[in-house]
Design a protein around this motif. Structure first.
Motif, PDB file in Angstrom:
ATOM      1  N   LEU A   1     -22.795 -13.658   9.878  1.00  0.00           N
ATOM      2  CA  LEU A   1     -22.122 -14.651   9.048  1.00  0.00           C
ATOM      3  C   LEU A   1     -23.083 -15.744   8.603  1.00  0.00           C
ATOM      4  CD1 LEU A   1     -18.631 -14.862  10.703  1.00  0.00           C
ATOM      5  CD2 LEU A   1     -19.312 -13.754   8.593  1.00  0.00           C
TER       6      LEU A   1
ATOM      7  N   LEU B   1     -25.120 -14.084   5.897  1.00  0.00           N
ATOM      8  CA  LEU B   1     -24.371 -13.863   4.660  1.00  0.00           C
ATOM      9  C   LEU B   1     -24.131 -15.173   3.935  1.00  0.00           C
ATOM     10  CD1 LEU B   1     -21.661 -11.192   5.411  1.00  0.00           C
ATOM     11  CD2 LEU B   1     -23.573 -11.041   3.852  1.00  0.00           C
ATOM     12  N   PHE B   2     -23.890 -16.225   4.706  1.00  0.00           N
ATOM     13  CA  PHE B   2     -23.682 -17.523   4.070  1.00  0.00           C
ATOM     14  C   PHE B   2     -24.924 -17.905   3.264  1.00  0.00           C
ATOM     15  CE2 PHE B   2     -24.194 -22.163   4.266  1.00  0.00           C
ATOM     16  CZ  PHE B   2     -23.094 -22.512   3.509  1.00  0.00           C
TER      17      PHE B   2
ATOM     18  N   LEU C   1     -25.372 -15.519   0.270  1.00  0.00           N
ATOM     19  CA  LEU C   1     -24.495 -15.699  -0.883  1.00  0.00           C
ATOM     20  C   LEU C   1     -24.820 -16.985  -1.630  1.00  0.00           C
ATOM     21  CD1 LEU C   1     -21.331 -14.163   0.663  1.00  0.00           C
ATOM     22  CD2 LEU C   1     -22.485 -13.378  -1.364  1.00  0.00           C
TER      23      LEU C   1
END
Lengths: 507, 535
Positions: free
Chosen positions: A169, A172-173, A176
């Protein structure tokens, strides 16, 4: 048409991964195959390094249009920085495979998948370091998350599931946020005369307004800072490193985290030179804080793997510091540091991994007097530890010295504070060594077997490189320096003239 | 001479040469009804299956042929023609949507026809009229009775879906909306197992759907009051000239939006989605999630880009809000779901939000640079990408079963990765695609809509979308964790071995998800060649 060597180099481990998956289970064959493939890839990368011309800019270039509507290309090429990191990847993979020989045997997942994911990761990492198209880089950057996620989540300690999700996570943060910037770059390049293109060279030529450049820079920088990891977005690393197997930790910290600092040099400085200059004070402050924060927390750890993870936070602070002081010593030091830190941290993770497997505990307080029962283990551990605290004569010293020298010309305050990190490094390494290896022999450590042949064979090349590059860093610096000079030219920074005392009457 | 008749009646001119893909589907649906009436029960399944698949293929061939021979419109500005007395626009976007619908319907029909999972019968109720739990129901199921009417129902729905985005006036659009909706309401209530929840889904969908249709119709009436016509071209002209009362225009626009946004499942009109997706037979859910979404977005785009394009400054703020709200609600509420079908339903809401983000950009061929990606292109691509992944994912859901049929509770999926690594791996791949991980179609799709939104100046929305993607990634990853890293509870799930039909569906879904992620250029080109809507 010339042979697409880089594509072969990247694709070989990926195909090898598929092959390893297909081999019969419950035998030694998949391990042997994986090891052989990684050795072949290493051989190929050394051949490329021999062919590499140090002053030739990007080499082994391939460039094909990939997704026209997006302006994306399949474009790869190696400069000095990329070559150094590709070599690091290809050196560490066989070492890790050899060191992790039995780590996946009693896992929930087949041994095949463990080694297949590792090879897959190697292939993707080579692609990341070789990509000269931002879109391709981004795709591979995100794709590396998949193998490492399954490596952490599938093979490791009791809380591995939590650690792998936390890692994913965070990544991915960052990823993105970077995606938003990548999208923004498309808009910038689409407005330019040549139409949308993600090629590094086209983006370098693109015009951006000051605000756009700064916003896009932030997207990239935050993603890389999470990857690197810098304070305050480092918290996933100790969890991941303490739950994963030692081999996975090596690939994670020594190879994947380098993508962060690599990306800062290649993309933040390359595409957003003005914004990088603008961000320098804040980044330097964060980097110096990371150096101290990582070191202080490392001193307080009882879990050996968390300790090493925090030392890496501290070391990555040095690397980022070197990059953003914007002079040739600092950046050459930072680039060299990436390579050396990879070696020394890999040695530390693997050797402590051997230790932890033997004792069945990763707590420092459970050890004591190991040097009596396992002298070779203690010896290599000491060398690896000393390299981590940058003892002169071992390779990290050279890079750390260069970084600090570069920092000194930029900001004396930052240099002085960062130097404290070296003192603290001595503290955390030597305390760990003292508590685990010296002292009276404990009942639980009395019969610890010493290192076996396979384990020595795994760490010996690392230690040899650490010592060798410590005494003679010139080959590595020769590869790195031209890249750094090009980059600095791009940023528009130049080394300050040395201050020479001039006598009044000389006028 | 009777002057009255002469003055009021023109015989409609139907260009069969351009409309036959549509007519084939309706024709097949009607023949399907006749098959039900006249063929013996044993032969109906085969006949219906052959008829449906044949019709879809024939229609698809027709779409390709028509697309190759589109006339130019407006002196070559775009390709296409307005047919059936101004009722239907056969242009590039219509044909692209038709093609996408037909391909996705084809693999959905395969799911409808799957018989191996339920022991030789389809997953639809044996006798829909029998009350759940009664003797009649037991009798129907012991005799192995099937409702093969699902095939003609589905064909009617597909026909409606094709007409919906191609309608050139609001009344035709309304008729298409009803034609596509009514069969779907029925299909939702036809589950063989867990019939109460299925019938509940059908009733909810019907009531709310009827309500939203009424909104649409009322909106049409108000727009007619404003523009004096239901033709999109006339509405567009009236909007540009601002002749009528702007109250009528704005209210009508809002009401039209309610009807259309209901169909795409955008917040705050999304409440039906989780219940219906959960209750409907999974094959129907798969079909709806992909095809209804494509059709409804096609219609939404046509109404707002063609009819109300000149009023974009009036509707853009509304769309900004709806895009943000939809993404946030879909992503955040999905985290709390414990049922896999409900989770996928919320995920589909979130995806609707991402697509509306692309719509907000209004990046059209005229004001975009030469090679730049347009809003329409990116949305069409996203719809295709999402459709394949969604049908594939729901097809996998039909395979995971226990004694009571499909087992959709997330806790029952624990340890699936060890039971059936391939099925779990494929499902994980679909989840990664939904999460937008590179090398899957989800990534290229997201990239496309975000880019067109940013080009249109909606970068704050892109940032929000990126944040919501992270939130969404959390619950996709959670399912992967459950499947691969958790220990099975009790006996654990079993994975049924499907017949070739479902296998083909899953394979096509996974392959397209990979191909569109790695090599998206051909489909992007196709979407670009589709050009713009004509009016």
């Amino acid at each position: 048409m010339s042979v697409p060597w880089l594509t072969i180099l990247g694709a070989a481990p990926l195909l090898g991964a598929v092959l390893v998956m297909l081999l019969p289970r419950r035998s030694e064959l998949p391990k042997q195959a994986a090891f052989a493939i990684s050795l072949a890839v290493l051989g190929l990368s050394i051949a490329l390094a021999v062919e590499y011309d140090v002053d030739g800019g990007f080499q082994f270039v391939e460039n094909y249009s990939w997704i026209e509507a997006f302006g994306a290309h399949y474009a790869v090429g190696l400069d000095g920085l990329g070559l150094a990191l590709v070599l690091l990847t290809t050196i560490l993979t066989p070492v890790v495979i050899l060191a992790s020989w039995n780590d996946a045997d009693d896992g929930r997942w087949s041994t095949n998948s463990f080694f297949a994911w590792m090879l897959g990761l190697e292939g993707l990492a080579i692609g990341v370091f070789a990509a000269t198209d931002v879109f391709l880089f981004y795709v591979l950057f995100e794709a590396t998350l998949i193998p490492i996620y399954f490596l952490i989540g599938g093979f490791g300690g009791a809380r591995r599931s939590y650690a792998s999700v936390k890692f994913l996570l965070f990544s991915l943060f960052g990823g993105l946020l970077m995606l938003a910037s990548v999208v923004g770059l498309y808009v910038v390049s689409a407005d330019s005369a040549s139409g949308p293109s993600y090629l590094l060279e086209d983006l370098m030529a693109a015009d951006m307004s000051q605000n756009t450049e700064r916003l896009l820079f932030l997207g990239f920088f935050i993603a890389f800072a999470i990857k690197a990891p810098m304070w305050p977005v480092h918290t996933w690393l100790p969890d991941a490193a303490s739950e994963a197997t030692p081999g996975t930790s090596v690939l994670l910290v020594s190879v994947l985290d380098k993508i962060g600092t690599f990306g800062m040099m290649r993309f933040c400085l390359g595409i957003f030179p003005e914004a990088s200059q603008w961000a320098t004070p804040v980044v330097i402050a964060l980097a110096v804080f990371s150096v101290l924060y990582g070191a202080v927390l490392a001193i307080g750890q009882n879990d050996i793997r968390r300790l090493i993870a925090y030392t890496s936070v501290s070391h990555f602070g040095f690397i980022v510091l070197g990059i953003f002081v914007m002079n040739s010593q600092g950046q050459a030091g930072a680039a060299l540091y990436m390579f050396n830190h990879g070696l020394s941290t890999a040695a530390l993770f693997l050797i402590t991994g051997f230790l932890i497997t033997r004792r069945g505990s990763k707590m420092i307080s459970d050890f004591g007097g190991v040097e009596k029962s396992a002298p070779v283990l203690a010896g290599v551990f000491l060398v690896a530890g000393l390299s981590s605290l940058s003892l002169p004569g071992l390779s990290p010293f050279v890079s750390e010295f260069l970084v600090l020298a570069g920092t000194f010309t930029e900001s004396i305050t930052a240099a002085v504070i960062a130097t404290l990190g070296i003192v603290l490094a001595a503290l955390y390494i030597l305390l760990m060594y003292q508590r685990t290896m010296t002292g009276p022999v404990r009942e639980s450590t009395r019969n610890l077997p010493d290192l076996g042949g396979r384990e020595i064979a795994a760490v010996a090349p690392l230690l040899a490189l650490i010592v060798g590059l410590g005494f003679y860093p010139k080959p590595a610096l020769d590869i790195i320096n031209p890249t750094v000079d090009t980059l600095l030219e791009r940023v528009g920074a130049r080394d300050p003239e040395p201050t020479v005392a001039v006598r009044e009457e000389a006028k | 001479m009777n002057t009255l008749a002469e003055a009021t009646f023109d015989s409609p001119e139907i260009a069969y040469g351009r409309l036959y893909p549509l007519l084939i589907i309706f024709g097949v649906a009607i023949v399907g009804v006749l098959v039900e009436a006249f063929l013996p029960r044993r032969q109906r399944y085969t006949a219906q299956l052959v008829l449906s698949l044949g019709g879809l293929v024939a229609s698809l061939v027709g779409v390709v042929l028509v697309a190759r021979d589109l006339p130019s419109h407006n002196d070559g500005a775009s390709l296409g023609s307005i047919e059936a007395m101004g009722a239907i626009a056969v242009d590039g976007p219509s044909l692209f949507i038709w093609g996408a619908l037909l391909v996705l319907s084809f693999i959905s029909v395969l799911l409808f026809a799957e018989r191996q999972l339920e022991g030789g019968v389809t997953a639809f109720a044996g006798q829909a009229a029998a009350l759940p739990g009664t003797e009649a129901e037991r009798q129907a199921s012991s005799q192995g009775v099937e409702h093969t009417e699902v095939f003609p129902l589905m064909m009617f729905a597909i026909g409606g879906m094709m007409l919906f985005p191609a309608s050139n006036d609001l009344l035709t659009m309304f008729v298409a909306l009803e034609v596509l909706s009514l069969p779907l309401y029925l299909l939702c209530g036809l589950a063989r197992r867990r019939r109460l929840i299925s019938q509940e889904a059908a009733l909810k969908y019907f009531l709310l759907g009827a309500f939203s249709s009424a909104f649409f119709l009322y909106g049409t009436a108000l727009i007619y009051g404003f523009a004096g016509s239901v033709q999109l071209a006339d509405i567009s002209a009236a909007v540009s000239a601002r002749v009528g009362s702007s109250t009528l225009l704005l209210t009508g626009m809002g009401l039209l939006a309610v009807g259309l946004l209901f169909k795409v499942g955008a917040a705050p009109f999304h409440a039906w989605t989780p219940d219906v997706y959960q209750g409907a037979p999974t094959a129907v859910t798969a079909f709806m999630s992909a095809c209804t979404k494509i059709a409804a977005f096609g219609a939404l785009l046509r109404v707002f880009y063609v009819g109300l394009g000149s009023a974009r400054w009036d509707w853009q703020p509304m769309m900004w809000a709806i895009a943000g709200l939809t993404m946030a609600i879909g992503s955040v509420i999905a985290i709390t779901q414990t049922d896999i079908k409900r989770m996928l339903a919320y995920s589909s809401i979130a995806h609707a939000g991402f697509i509306i983000t692309g719509l907000v950009g209004v990046q059209q061929g005229v004001n975009a640079a030469e090679a730049e990606i347009t809003s329409l292109q990116s949305i069409l691509f996203y719809l295709v990408a999402y459709g394949f992944a969604s049908i594939g994912a729901f097809a996998v859901v039909t395979l995971v079963r226990d004694a009571g049929g499909e087992t959709t509770h997330l806790s029952r999926w624990a340890g699936l990765g060890r039971e059936a690594p391939i099925v779990a791996g494929v499902f994980a791949f679909f989840l990664l695609a939904f999460a937008g991980i590179p090398l899957t179609s989800g990534f290229t799709g997201k990239w496309a809509v975000f880019t067109s939104a940013w080009s249109g100046g909606a970068w704050p929305l892109v940032l929000l979308a990126v944040l919501m993607s992270v939130v969404a990634a959390f619950f996709y990853v959670r399912v992967i964790v459950i499947m691969f890293f958790s220990d099975p509870v009790g006996d654990g799930p079993t994975v049924a071995v499907p017949s070739i039909l479902t296998t083909v569906t899953i394979t096509v879904g996974a392959t397209m998800t990979l191909v569109l992620g790695v090599m998206p250029q051909p489909v992007l080109d196709l979407a670009r060649q589709a050009g713009e809507f004509i009016r």
